[in-house]
Design an enzyme around this catalytic site. Structure first.
Site, PDB file in Angstrom:
ATOM      1  N   HIS A 145       0.826  -1.217   0.000  1.00 35.79           N
ATOM      2  CA  HIS A 145       0.000   0.000   0.000  1.00 35.79           C
ATOM      3  C   HIS A 145       0.851   1.254   0.000  1.00 35.79           C
ATOM      4  O   HIS A 145       2.064   1.227   0.243  1.00 35.79           O
ATOM      5  CB  HIS A 145      -0.959  -0.004   1.194  1.00 35.79           C
ATOM      6  CG  HIS A 145      -0.299   0.010   2.543  1.00 35.79           C
ATOM      7  ND1 HIS A 145       0.271   1.128   3.102  1.00 35.79           N
ATOM      8  CD2 HIS A 145      -0.114  -0.984   3.449  1.00 35.79           C
ATOM      9  CE1 HIS A 145       0.763   0.847   4.288  1.00 35.79           C
ATOM     10  NE2 HIS A 145       0.556  -0.437   4.528  1.00 35.79           N
ATOM     11  N   CYS A 161       3.290  -4.920   6.621  1.00 35.60           N
ATOM     12  CA  CYS A 161       2.913  -4.603   5.247  1.00 35.60           C
ATOM     13  C   CYS A 161       4.096  -4.013   4.485  1.00 35.60           C
ATOM     14  O   CYS A 161       5.112  -3.657   5.062  1.00 35.60           O
ATOM     15  CB  CYS A 161       1.747  -3.616   5.237  1.00 35.60           C
ATOM     16  SG  CYS A 161       0.162  -4.340   5.720  1.00 35.60           S
TER      17      CYS A 161
END
Length: 266
Positions: A145, A161
């Site tokens: 992301h 992440c």
């Protein structure tokens, strides 16, 4: 100092989140402090002087992907992420097409090593990061992301992440689709990012998954290969310990790792 070169540095530092002043081309106190903060953040000598190493670091982090192809690749796309390098590679037909700097998981919250795929795509607001691509890690929510902390790119900073600059993730987002393979490699010990730590019921991660695979291969574990240390895995560990005349406590200790043949190599 003043001039076009200072103005360009101010632009880059502003994009990276270190400079909030005017883009006026004047190397004043605010620019000086932003340079020192950038240098400290990336392990450079924090002297406020924009020397060769500082210049290289700024452009490597922000502009690296800009000097590579910008058109969409035409072959079969896959994503390769190298934890050690903090790089994301776009592959087309198995060949590297483009690379980007990324931030990955901290030591205590490592990015999951393994072979995954994109399972969800979403457009987010700019406040958190403009794009989201989830990967199918079974023990938690992980994805690629954008970020509202661009200064973290190039470091070990996330909860697992993979962070990209918004400009970069938007480009990748347009190229990949649900089902795109994602291979994550690297770290000092590969799957065992944090070393051979003692595993107990309730733990989750790539290391748990590897132990499950070993126990399943030996016929002790019949559950899902999901990287979650649950009741079934605890029973399997106890059966294994009993079979090897080890202390039966359901914990994956150094002795259990040894008996499973799990040895770390840097």
């Amino acid at each position: 100092m003043s001039g076009a070169n200072v103005r360009e540095m101010q632009k880059q530092l502003k994009r990276l989140g270190f400079y909030s002043g005017k883009i006026d081309g004047i190397y004043g106190p605010e620019t000086y402090i932003s340079v020192k903060n950038f240098q400290e953040s990336y392990g450079l000598e924090s002297d406020g002087i924009i020397g060769l190493r500082t210049l290289e670091c700024i452009f490597e982090i922000y502009e690296e992907a800009s000097y590579q192809p910008s058109q969409a690749p035409t072959g079969e796309i896959a994503i390769l992420i190298d934890i050690s390098e903090r790089k994301l590679y776009i592959l087309t037909d198995g060949e590297i097409y483009k690379k980007y700097p990324v931030a990955v998981g901290k030591w205590e919250t490592p990015t999951p090593i393994g072979n995954w795929k994109i399972t969800q795509k979403a457009i987010w607001g700019k406040g958190f990061g403009s794009r989201w691509m989830r990967i199918n890690v079974p023990w938690g929510i992980y994805g690629i992301h954008g970020t509202n902390k661009p200064w973290s790119i190039g470091s070990f900073a996330s909860a697992g992440c993979i962070r990209m600059l918004n400009k970069h993730v938007e480009e990748v987002y347009g190229w990949v689709k649900v089902g795109t393979p994602v291979v994550i490699v690297g770290g000092p010990y590969g799957t065992f990012t944090s070393g051979r730590k003692t595993l107990v019921r309730g733990d989750k991660g790539s290391d748990v998954l590897e132990v499950q695979k070993r126990l399943k291969g030996l016929g002790f574990y019949q559950g899902n290969l999901d990287g979650i240390f649950g009741r079934g895995m605890e029973k399997a560990v106890k059966y294994f310990q009993e079979s090897r005349n080890l202390k039966v406590d359901g914990q994956v200790t150094a002795r259990v790792y040894d008996e499973l043949g799990i040895i770390l190599f840097e």
